[in-house]
Motif scaffolding. Structure first.
Motif, PDB file in Angstrom:
ATOM      1  N   VAL A 376      -3.394  -0.376 -26.488  1.00 45.27           N
ATOM      2  CA  VAL A 376      -4.522   0.275 -26.744  1.00 45.27           C
ATOM      3  C   VAL A 376      -4.234   1.473 -27.905  1.00 45.27           C
ATOM      4  N   GLN A 377      -5.400   2.089 -28.463  1.00 44.46           N
ATOM      5  CA  GLN A 377      -4.861   2.940 -29.423  1.00 44.46           C
ATOM      6  C   GLN A 377      -4.232   4.431 -28.931  1.00 44.46           C
ATOM      7  N   SER A 378      -4.667   4.731 -27.510  1.00 43.18           N
ATOM      8  CA  SER A 378      -4.122   5.811 -27.075  1.00 43.18           C
ATOM      9  C   SER A 378      -4.469   5.729 -25.526  1.00 43.18           C
ATOM     10  N   ALA A 379      -3.619   6.301 -24.673  1.00 39.99           N
ATOM     11  CA  ALA A 379      -3.690   6.409 -23.220  1.00 39.99           C
ATOM     12  C   ALA A 379      -3.511   7.932 -22.858  1.00 39.99           C
ATOM     13  N   ILE A 380      -4.499   8.665 -22.017  1.00 48.41           N
ATOM     14  CA  ILE A 380      -4.028  10.019 -21.512  1.00 48.41           C
ATOM     15  C   ILE A 380      -4.141   9.718 -20.091  1.00 48.41           C
ATOM     16  N   PHE A 381      -3.033  10.362 -19.482  1.00 44.61           N
ATOM     17  CA  PHE A 381      -2.917  10.322 -17.939  1.00 44.61           C
ATOM     18  C   PHE A 381      -2.811  11.787 -17.676  1.00 44.61           C
ATOM     19  N   MET A 382      -3.485  12.319 -16.737  1.00 45.26           N
ATOM     20  CA  MET A 382      -3.803  13.540 -16.275  1.00 45.26           C
ATOM     21  C   MET A 382      -4.260  13.743 -14.757  1.00 45.26           C
ATOM     22  N   SER A 383      -3.638  14.921 -14.268  1.00 48.66           N
ATOM     23  CA  SER A 383      -3.557  15.210 -13.110  1.00 48.66           C
ATOM     24  C   SER A 383      -3.159  16.710 -12.862  1.00 48.66           C
ATOM     25  N   GLY A 384      -3.519  17.339 -11.510  1.00 46.57           N
ATOM     26  CA  GLY A 384      -2.923  18.439 -11.159  1.00 46.57           C
ATOM     27  C   GLY A 384      -1.557  18.328 -10.535  1.00 46.57           C
ATOM     28  N   THR A 385      -1.290  17.135  -9.945  1.00 47.65           N
ATOM     29  CA  THR A 385      -0.123  16.960  -9.340  1.00 47.65           C
ATOM     30  C   THR A 385       0.708  15.625  -9.765  1.00 47.65           C
ATOM     31  N   LEU A 386       1.400  15.804 -10.961  1.00 47.76           N
ATOM     32  CA  LEU A 386       2.196  14.713 -11.386  1.00 47.76           C
ATOM     33  C   LEU A 386       3.847  15.060 -11.627  1.00 47.76           C
ATOM     34  N   THR A 387       4.126  16.402 -11.259  1.00 45.70           N
ATOM     35  CA  THR A 387       5.459  17.009 -11.238  1.00 45.70           C
ATOM     36  C   THR A 387       6.159  15.960 -10.335  1.00 45.70           C
ATOM     37  N   PRO A 388       7.400  15.367 -10.859  1.00 46.02           N
ATOM     38  CA  PRO A 388       8.103  15.623 -12.174  1.00 46.02           C
ATOM     39  C   PRO A 388       7.581  14.417 -12.936  1.00 46.02           C
ATOM     40  N   LEU A 389       7.178  14.845 -14.507  1.00 45.63           N
ATOM     41  CA  LEU A 389       6.262  14.240 -15.231  1.00 45.63           C
ATOM     42  C   LEU A 389       7.253  12.990 -15.494  1.00 45.63           C
ATOM     43  N   ASP A 390       8.556  13.027 -15.799  1.00 51.86           N
ATOM     44  CA  ASP A 390       9.197  12.036 -16.118  1.00 51.86           C
ATOM     45  C   ASP A 390       9.372  10.861 -15.357  1.00 51.86           C
ATOM     46  N   ALA A 391       9.151  11.167 -13.764  1.00 52.31           N
ATOM     47  CA  ALA A 391       9.259  10.460 -12.788  1.00 52.31           C
ATOM     48  C   ALA A 391       8.042   9.261 -12.861  1.00 52.31           C
ATOM     49  N   PHE A 392       6.818  10.015 -12.996  1.00 48.23           N
ATOM     50  CA  PHE A 392       5.714   9.429 -13.220  1.00 48.23           C
ATOM     51  C   PHE A 392       5.676   8.395 -14.460  1.00 48.23           C
ATOM     52  N   ARG A 393       6.176   8.765 -15.605  1.00 49.07           N
ATOM     53  CA  ARG A 393       6.419   8.045 -16.804  1.00 49.07           C
ATOM     54  C   ARG A 393       7.277   6.783 -16.526  1.00 49.07           C
ATOM     55  N   ASP A 394       8.358   6.994 -15.752  1.00 46.26           N
ATOM     56  CA  ASP A 394       9.347   5.641 -15.433  1.00 46.26           C
ATOM     57  C   ASP A 394       8.600   4.938 -14.409  1.00 46.26           C
ATOM     58  N   VAL A 395       7.949   5.408 -13.366  1.00 47.30           N
ATOM     59  CA  VAL A 395       7.380   4.367 -12.505  1.00 47.30           C
ATOM     60  C   VAL A 395       6.418   3.473 -13.062  1.00 47.30           C
ATOM     61  N   MET A 396       5.533   4.112 -13.759  1.00 47.90           N
ATOM     62  CA  MET A 396       4.341   3.513 -14.520  1.00 47.90           C
ATOM     63  C   MET A 396       4.776   2.723 -15.710  1.00 47.90           C
ATOM     64  N   GLY A 397       6.041   2.860 -16.263  1.00 51.54           N
ATOM     65  CA  GLY A 397       6.413   2.131 -17.194  1.00 51.54           C
ATOM     66  C   GLY A 397       5.807   2.678 -18.758  1.00 51.54           C
ATOM     67  N   LEU A 398       5.623   3.752 -19.021  1.00 51.06           N
ATOM     68  CA  LEU A 398       5.062   4.207 -19.987  1.00 51.06           C
ATOM     69  C   LEU A 398       5.868   4.811 -21.302  1.00 51.06           C
ATOM     70  N   GLU A 399       5.467   4.582 -22.390  1.00 52.77           N
ATOM     71  CA  GLU A 399       6.194   5.376 -23.545  1.00 52.77           C
ATOM     72  C   GLU A 399       4.982   6.608 -23.810  1.00 52.77           C
ATOM     73  N   ALA A 400       5.322   7.581 -23.336  1.00 49.01           N
ATOM     74  CA  ALA A 400       4.303   8.662 -23.702  1.00 49.01           C
ATOM     75  C   ALA A 400       4.974  10.365 -23.682  1.00 49.01           C
ATOM     76  N   GLY A 401       4.282  10.862 -24.233  1.00 47.55           N
ATOM     77  CA  GLY A 401       4.524  12.633 -24.380  1.00 47.55           C
ATOM     78  C   GLY A 401       4.325  13.079 -23.199  1.00 47.55           C
ATOM     79  N   LEU A 402       5.039  14.150 -22.720  1.00 49.42           N
ATOM     80  CA  LEU A 402       4.844  14.889 -21.448  1.00 49.42           C
ATOM     81  C   LEU A 402       4.486  16.302 -21.508  1.00 49.42           C
ATOM     82  N   LYS A 403       3.680  17.023 -21.073  1.00 45.49           N
ATOM     83  CA  LYS A 403       3.127  18.232 -21.161  1.00 45.49           C
ATOM     84  C   LYS A 403       2.828  18.811 -19.741  1.00 45.49           C
ATOM     85  N   LYS A 404       3.260  19.944 -19.521  1.00 49.14           N
ATOM     86  CA  LYS A 404       2.904  20.544 -18.136  1.00 49.14           C
ATOM     87  C   LYS A 404       2.167  22.053 -18.354  1.00 49.14           C
ATOM     88  N   PHE A 405       1.156  22.337 -18.073  1.00 48.53           N
ATOM     89  CA  PHE A 405       0.414  23.584 -18.343  1.00 48.53           C
ATOM     90  C   PHE A 405       0.816  24.426 -17.052  1.00 48.53           C
TER      91      PHE A 405
END
Length: 634
Positions: A376-405
């Protein structure tokens, strides 16, 4: 500020969020974002995505878990549309968008509704669809109205019913030209539904910008979408159905297959004190292959014939105005799927006690449901509870930037108290422990004004509290009414329960009892006095069943040293954080969180919880909890 941000003022960090998303979609990158409750994630992500999407004609696919979350997106699109033209529509399943009495009566699930709908149209037996064809110009006018005025599905259904048009066809007509399509996760994480969706709208993956809201749900939802189950009752009914339709060869095959399953059940499960056992995938075919002397190629051919016969049976039942399901077709489809996954290490093959007993095909790798994201052109994954973000990225097999507000909850508006003398650990559960926990709950319910939510680690724990007279204690000692979440309740039943609970906030308040990970501890919004406090009873760790153990082993193989963390601890900690977040739907709202399990104080748990919880956390006993709550609510 984006021209697609409809409000006069930005909340803290919203401008940064919008620019971050805008930059990612222009570069064709993916993002994983954690932003706290009350941040305004929905409108922010739309404001970030729409300028580029609209300028180049990308279709924005906004995916959420529940109907309430989807309706919230439509509300924001309505607001945006007052400022800048934007076309949006919310998709539902055929069953949810059908007026035909036959489907409403006989099609209990979306899959059967899809099959029946196709056949009703083919047989010219749907007057609502016929009206779409006969009154095409009027239908086009209604579609154009909703194209320019985004409406929630219930609004489309109401108009379609008045004009006797098919709401499903109306929704799809709008969706063809919509800038934003709002839908369930299943539209993209279920391979069969995804293929049908893209084919119908003539879309390529490269046409899409995909937003996954409340993305903490994705791992479980992906596993569910990739898994399947077949009960012995369905197998038994398939035999009778085949005989009724004079398909004697099929009836004979299924009868022999069923005898093999019953023998396997006697050997593996009947006399064991467990709910499920792994089985060798080939073992379910051994009996039928031996009796009928079948090889693998012939077995596949025969199962495909069963699927074709199932389609014909459904057509015949529709003609005769009977329930349109085919058990023959269902058995054929499941066994083909089972055969197709033999040899894969990302599936577990189980026999369970579900509905008599069942075969279960359990997916272990949620990332398989998101393999399309790379296209796809781009995919955005967002939630209020994704900490730790790198673990979510690993489990879902994503190449993605990470940002925590950062947190929005003001320190003075949050208090988190954790009892250091109670727990729901298996070896500590007892009637005495449940009575002690009930003392905490009753005292907190007395001191927290208006409505309070009590979310337990499991229905077993909830039942333990009720067995220790929790409801009676609350109603007699606190004077608040108790509402109990029912396991297996329909969405309509649960919505009525929650609506009644929220209404109590206008009076003296009430107590809602439910479970962590359930729809009331994650999918619901409670504003103002609708939930001033949340009481968390235990930590929702999964029971160490064969499927949980297989999940841990799979993750350990894929992520050495992290298998137990990814497959067991982290999912429970996210559910804990989600439930706690029900008290703060805005930065100005005050709320108390009471943790009734000393393990919440452990560093291994705290590191996965939101900053606002950790910063406000204090260990207490019953007397100190009483003191802190009185000060906080004074």
């Amino acid at each position: 500020m984006s021209e697609y941000f409809p409000y006069e003022r930005l909340r803290p960090h919203q401008e940064e969020f919008i620019k971050l998303v805008d930059d990612a979609v222009r570069k064709g990158e993916n993002l994983v974002i954690e932003a706290p409750t009350g941040f305004g994630k929905t409108v922010s992500v739309l404001a970030g995505v729409l300028p580029y999407a609209k300028s180049l004609g990308y279709k924005v696919l906004y995916l959420a878990r529940t109907h309430k979350q989807m309706d919230r997106v439509i509300e924001e699109l309505k607001a945006i549309n007052q400022k800048e033209p934007v076309r949006g529509v919310g998709l539902r399943s055929r069953k949810d968008l059908c007026l035909h009495q036959y489907i409403q009566t006989f099609s209990p699930d979306a899959y059967n509704a899809m099959i029946v709908c196709k056949n009703l149209k083919k047989l010219n037996k749907c007057p609502y669809y016929e009206n779409v064809r006969k009154r095409k110009e009027e239908f086009e006018e209604v579609a154009e109205y909703f194209l320019n005025n985004p409406g929630e599905p219930l609004e489309l259904i109401h108009h379609a019913e008045l004009l006797e048009f098919c709401p499903y066809e109306l929704t799809r007509k709008v969706a063809f030209k919509a800038d934003v399509i709002v839908a369930s996760y299943l539209y993209m994480i279920s391979p069969a539904i995804r293929d049908n969706f893209l084919r119908y709208f003539d879309l390529d993956y490269s046409d899409l910008i995909v937003i996954f809201d409340e993305a903490h749900n994705l791992p479980d939802q992906a596993i569910s979408a990739l898994s399947d189950r077949l009960s012995i009752h369905s197998v038994s009914r398939a035999i009778k159905e085949a005989e009724d339709y004079n398909e004697h060869e099929i009836a004979n095959f299924i009868s022999i297959f069923m005898k093999g399953l019953e023998d396997l059940y006697e050997e593996k499960l009947r006399d064991r004190a467990v709910e499920e056992v792994p089985v060798a995938p080939e073992s379910i075919f051994q009996h039928v292959s031996r009796i009928l002397n079948l090889d693998g190629r012939y077995l596949v051919k025969f199962l495909n014939e069963m699927v074709e016969v199932g389609d014909a049976i459904r057509e015949d039942k529709i003609e005769k105005n009977k329930p349109p399901r085919s058990y023959v077709g269902r058995v054929g489809e499941f066994l083909l799927e089972w055969l197709g996954t033999i040899g894969r290490d990302d599936y577990l093959f189980l026999m369970s006690r579900e509905r008599g007993f069942s075969l279960e095909l359990v997916a272990l790798d949620p990332s398989k449901a998101l393999e399309f994201v790379r296209n796809v052109q781009s995919a955005i994954f967002m939630s209020g509870t994704l900490t730790p973000l790198d673990a979510f990225r690993d489990v879902m097999g994503l190449e993605a930037g990470l940002k925590k507000f950062p947190r929005m909850v003001k320190r003075e508006n949050a208090i988190v108290l954790v009892a250091r003398d109670v727990s729901t650990r298996g070896e500590e559960r007892s009637l005495e422990m449940y009575r002690k926990i009930n003392e905490y709950i009753v005292e907190a319910a007395r001191l927290i004004p208006k409505n309070v939510g009590v979310f337990t680690a499991s229905y077993e724990v909830l039942q333990g509290l009720l067995s220790a007279n929790l409801s009676v204690m609350i109603e007699e000692e606190v004077g608040k009414r108790v509402y109990v979440e029912k396991r297996g309740a329909s969405s309509k039943e649960n919505d009525l329960l929650v609506k009644a609970f929220k209404e109590e906030s206008k009076g003296d308040g009430a107590i809602l009892l439910g479970v962590m990970g359930g729809r009331n501890s994650e999918g619901q919004d409670y504003s103002g006095d609708e939930m001033n406090g949340v009481i968390l009873v235990g930590i929702p760790y999964a029971r160490p069943t064969p499927r949980v153990q297989a999940q841990i082993r799979y993750f350990e193989k894929k992520f050495p040293g992290k298998g137990r963390y990814y497959g067991y601890y982290l999912p429970a900690h996210r559910k804990l954080a989600q439930a706690a977040g029900r008290v703060h739907r805005g930065s100005e709202e005050r709320g108390a969180v009471i943790g009734l399990d000393y393990r919440i104080l452990w560093r291994s748990v705290r590191k996965d919880l939101p900053d606002w919880m950790v910063d406000s956390m204090r260990p207490v006993d019953l007397g100190r909890m009483r003191l802190y709550l009185r000060r906080f609510w004074s």
